[in-house]
Structure formats: structure tokens, C-alpha cells
Design a protein around this motif. Structure first.
Motif, PDB file in Angstrom:
ATOM      1  N   GLY A   1      -9.019 -35.584 -13.216  1.00 34.32           N
ATOM      2  CA  GLY A   1      -9.258 -34.600 -12.170  1.00 34.32           C
ATOM      3  C   GLY A   1      -9.941 -35.205 -10.956  1.00 34.32           C
ATOM      4  O   GLY A   1     -10.373 -34.494 -10.057  1.00 34.32           O
TER       5      GLY A   1
ATOM      6  N   PHE B   1      -5.732 -29.651 -13.090  1.00 34.46           N
ATOM      7  CA  PHE B   1      -6.779 -30.071 -14.017  1.00 34.46           C
ATOM      8  C   PHE B   1      -7.844 -28.985 -14.153  1.00 34.46           C
ATOM      9  O   PHE B   1      -8.205 -28.572 -15.256  1.00 34.46           O
ATOM     10  N   ALA B   2      -8.329 -28.483 -13.017  1.00 36.23           N
ATOM     11  CA  ALA B   2      -9.382 -27.458 -13.029  1.00 36.23           C
ATOM     12  C   ALA B   2      -8.890 -26.173 -13.676  1.00 36.23           C
ATOM     13  O   ALA B   2      -9.583 -25.584 -14.519  1.00 36.23           O
TER      14      ALA B   2
ATOM     15  N   SER C   1      -6.446 -25.805 -15.806  1.00 34.52           N
ATOM     16  CA  SER C   1      -6.207 -26.044 -17.233  1.00 34.52           C
ATOM     17  C   SER C   1      -7.511 -26.034 -18.020  1.00 34.52           C
ATOM     18  O   SER C   1      -7.557 -25.517 -19.139  1.00 34.52           O
ATOM     19  N   LEU C   2      -8.559 -26.599 -17.448  1.00 35.32           N
ATOM     20  CA  LEU C   2      -9.863 -26.569 -18.115  1.00 35.32           C
ATOM     21  C   LEU C   2     -10.304 -25.133 -18.366  1.00 35.32           C
ATOM     22  O   LEU C   2     -10.714 -24.781 -19.475  1.00 35.32           O
TER      23      LEU C   2
ATOM     24  N   ASN D   1      -8.380 -23.319 -20.973  1.00 38.60           N
ATOM     25  CA  ASN D   1      -8.689 -23.782 -22.327  1.00 38.60           C
ATOM     26  C   ASN D   1     -10.133 -23.515 -22.728  1.00 38.60           C
ATOM     27  O   ASN D   1     -10.646 -24.115 -23.667  1.00 38.60           O
TER      28      ASN D   1
ATOM     29  N   ALA E   1     -13.118 -23.733 -20.859  1.00 35.04           N
ATOM     30  CA  ALA E   1     -14.266 -24.311 -20.153  1.00 35.04           C
ATOM     31  C   ALA E   1     -14.834 -23.268 -19.195  1.00 35.04           C
ATOM     32  O   ALA E   1     -14.102 -22.444 -18.660  1.00 35.04           O
TER      33      ALA E   1
ATOM     34  N   MET F   1     -18.736 -26.277 -16.277  1.00 33.55           N
ATOM     35  CA  MET F   1     -18.072 -27.456 -16.825  1.00 33.55           C
ATOM     36  C   MET F   1     -17.023 -27.988 -15.841  1.00 33.55           C
ATOM     37  O   MET F   1     -16.903 -29.198 -15.642  1.00 33.55           O
ATOM     38  N   VAL F   2     -16.281 -27.074 -15.242  1.00 35.89           N
ATOM     39  CA  VAL F   2     -15.267 -27.477 -14.260  1.00 35.89           C
ATOM     40  C   VAL F   2     -15.937 -28.122 -13.055  1.00 35.89           C
ATOM     41  O   VAL F   2     -15.485 -29.156 -12.557  1.00 35.89           O
TER      42      VAL F   2
ATOM     43  N   ALA G   1     -16.890 -31.563 -14.063  1.00 36.99           N
ATOM     44  CA  ALA G   1     -15.706 -32.415 -14.226  1.00 36.99           C
ATOM     45  C   ALA G   1     -15.129 -32.840 -12.877  1.00 36.99           C
ATOM     46  O   ALA G   1     -14.644 -33.968 -12.730  1.00 36.99           O
TER      47      ALA G   1
END
Length: 156
Positions: A7, A102-103, A105-106, A109, A111, A115-116, A119
Motif C-alpha cells: 500500500g 489496498f486500503a 481491502s483492509l 477484511n 481492519a 490500522m489503515v 498501514a
């Protein structure tokens, strides 16, 4: 793939140095990011696999080296990216969109926003919000799951 697995911003990945990677700790320190601070990126196993494959091909200090660029690392990959998109029959998708994917999807799932934020190495949640494209159905599912837990109702 490293863009997708971390990411991270394109320029950070392209200029990734071996000295900034701790394979055993699965950690990559990006010196002087866009926010002028060092940032630590947690490396997932898929990213570590790529790095392990590349470490024996070291040419210089950069993971993604170039023998023709003045910087010593890869720079523009527009033609290659356009070729990939053409073969995949994908239109209007940019390398930076992988950061958004990426963000999202986190979050999808499980997050949380903090957390994002971590990341993506953002300083504020406000910056992170730009990268999150959560679908209404995904939000509804998570809301139903949460409310059902709150009221002691079993999932339907």
C-alpha cells in the motif's frame, strides 16, 4: 506486486533500499516520507517472498534497481503498466489506484480505520478517508453484524 502488498506510494517502493529492510523483523523503514518523517511499513509474507527472491540479484543499494537511470532505481513504468492493463482489458486504472485498493481491502477484511491509517503511513485519519471506497453492501453487512452482536441476536 510490492505496491499492492504494501500500500506504499510508488516513489517509495521504486526507491526502496536494502538497508531499510529488516527481513527477519518483516519491517521496512521508509526514510523521509511525504510527511518528512520516517515511516515503518509492516511487510506481509508475500512481500517478504518477493524480497527474498530479489536479494540475490542485488546490483546496487536499491531493491528495484535500474542500470540506465541516473537515480540507480526504476522510475517510470508507464509503458509497462499500460501493456499490463491492455492485456488484462482494464481501462482507467492507475498505479496509485493500488493504494486505494489496498486500503479498501483492509477495511473489507475487518481492519479498523486506525490500522489503515498506520498501514498507509498517514498522519491523520482525514487523509486515510480519501483512500477508502467501501461499498454500501459491505457497510450494511458490517453494521448488521455489529448490531446483532450488540443485541445478542445470532447471525442470520
Amino acid at each position: 506486486m510490492m505496491l499492492w502488498f504494501t500500500g506504499a506510494r510508488r516513489r517509495n517502493v521504486f526507491s526502496m533500499k536494502w538497508e531499510d529492510i529488516k527481513l527477519e523483523e518483516k519491517l521496512w523503514t521508509i526514510p523521509e516520507t511525504k510527511t518528512q518523517n520516517d515511516a515503518n511499513v509492516v511487510l506481509v509474507n508475500a512481500a517478504i517472498d518477493i524480497l527474498n527472491q530479489l536479494k540475490d540479484m542485488r546490483y546496487n543499494e536499491y531493491v528495484f534497481f535500474s542500470t540506465t537511470s541516473k537515480s540507480g532505481h526504476i522510475g517510470g513504468v508507464r509503458k509497462t503498466w499500460e501493456g499490463i492493463l491492455k492485456r488484462a482489458k482494464i481501462t482507467n486504472f492507475h498505479l496509485h489506484d493500488l493504494r486505494h485498493t489496498f486500503a479498501t481491502s483492509l477495511l473489507a477484511n475487518g481492519a479498523d480505520a486506525f490500522m489503515v491509517k498506520k498501514a498507509l503511513t498517514h498522519k491523520s485519519l482525514q487523509s486515510t478517508q480519501i483512500y477508502v471506497n467501501l461499498e454500501v453492501d459491505d457497510l450494511r453487512e458490517k453494521l448488521n453484524e455489529t448490531v446483532n452482536k450488540m443485541i445478542g441476536k445470532k447471525d442470520e
